[in-house]
Write a protein that holds these residues in place. Structure first.
Motif: not given
Length: 365
Positions: A327-331, A312-316, A74-75
């Motif tokens: 475990s996954a990207l929270q866009s 990390g803030g990106w996936c919390s 995805q990234v």
């Protein structure tokens, strides 16, 4: 290089960005996958080099791991060197691999610092911690542990002449030693130090492009030098008028040695955990595969669950609780940082080594 992920993110909402080279050799695929997951962050870039000498099955295993991960796909910021180098221990092929990676990353993406790690290394802070701690630093700093006091290395490293068959042969073999020795150089001053560095983008460009001839001259000299990664960047920065004042005399790694020191550092274990934390350093080496201390680092320092990413803030989740699974990207959270205690520890170290008392006094003497 193999571009497994074609939809690279163009977002630049993080205050600073790192480009990683993660080097691995035969038998390292398990450690490589674990350290990649622990290091991963969508704001950074990751280049994997698996030694040409590793079995084809290992190369396929690592390729499948990268291509089949939904977040990596995805990234689009995890890549593998498509045509890997044959790396000879203590030979210049180790340095050539690092320069190769720097050239690829300079051409491929925008970043602020280049970090070289091996599959036997492990982070001690989250990437949110690292990004936050580095966000206020001048972008021209180079973290290169260095010294002009070569000591025993004068006779064991500087004077011997070696040849690395890995430069021209696909068959793995030891270094070749030339009987005749050489005198010390007079055109430049030799420095030595740690092979593990954090380099600015500007210095990386200088190392690759070399708008004066010093990078190429030193590369030719270090082609026949034992353990060239422990001297090339040190000698280059300290002999360059443009970069001599950018060196921070620290590699930001926690490493322990036997007494007297052996060829390799000690493998870290649970008994080293307290020292690891008190060091305030962002990385440590070296670790055996799945050592129990890695589980403790995951739980207590990285807030990382088994087979998941580091917190990390990106996936919390919306609450940002550190016990949430990553475990996954929270866009919608791209660009969000949630630094923790690791950022405070690292800032303490950076404040000390960048103080006027330490920074200027320990540069290229």
């Amino acid at each position: 290089m193999n571009y497994f992920n074609v939809q690279k993110s163009n977002k630049s909402s993080y205050p600073t960005t790192f480009a990683y080279l993660i080097s691995a050799s035969k038998g390292d695929s398990g450690k490589l996958k674990r350290v990649l997951r622990a290091l991963y962050h969508p704001g950074n870039y990751y280049l994997i080099h698996l030694d040409y000498g590793a079995p084809a099955a290992e190369h396929r295993e690592v390729a499948k791991y990268v291509t089949r991960d939904p977040v990596f796909s995805q990234v689009g910021n995890v890549w593998i060197v498509e045509k890997p180098n044959l790396v000879t221990y203590r030979g210049p092929t180790m340095l050539a691999t690092t320069l190769h990676a720097m050239a690829i990353l300079l051409r491929t993406c925008k970043w602020d610092w280049f970090i070289n790690l091996s599959a036997s290394d492990y982070p001690l802070v989250t990437q949110d911690d690292l990004i936050h701690a580095f966000s206020d630093l001048p972008r021209n700093l180079n973290f290169i542990q260095h010294s002009s006091r070569l000591g025993w290395k004068l006779n064991k490293r500087a004077k011997p002449i070696i040849m690395d068959p890995g430069l021209y042969s696909r068959n793995k073999s030891e270094l070749w030693w030339v009987i005749k020795q050489r005198t010390l150089p007079t055109a430049f001053k030799l420095y030595t130090g740690s092979a593990w560095t954090i380099l600015s983008r500007s210095f990386a460009e200088y190392s690759i492009v070399g708008w004066d001839n010093l990078p190429r001259t030193l590369l030719l000299y270090y082609t026949n030098f034992v353990s060239s990664p422990e001297g090339y960047f040190q000698t280059l920065t300290c002999n360059s008028k443009d970069y001599t004042n950018t060196t921070v005399n620290h590699d930001l790694r926690y490493i322990t040695w036997d007494t007297p020191p052996k060829q390799h550092p000690r493998s870290l274990g649970l008994k080293d955990y307290r020292g690891i934390v008190l060091s305030n350093r962002p990385f440590a080496r070296k670790f055996k595969k799945n050592d129990r201390v890695l589980d403790k680092i995951d739980r207590q320092l990285l807030k990382r669950h088994h087979r998941h990413f580091t917190f990390g803030g990106w996936c919390s989740g919306s609450s940002g609780e550190m016990h949430n699974s990553c475990s996954a990207l929270q866009s919608e959270n791209y660009g969000v940082l949630r630094p923790g205690p690791g950022a405070r520890r690292l800032k303490t170290l950076l404040t000390r080594i960048l103080s006027e008392r330490n920074f200027r006094r320990q540069q290229c003497r």
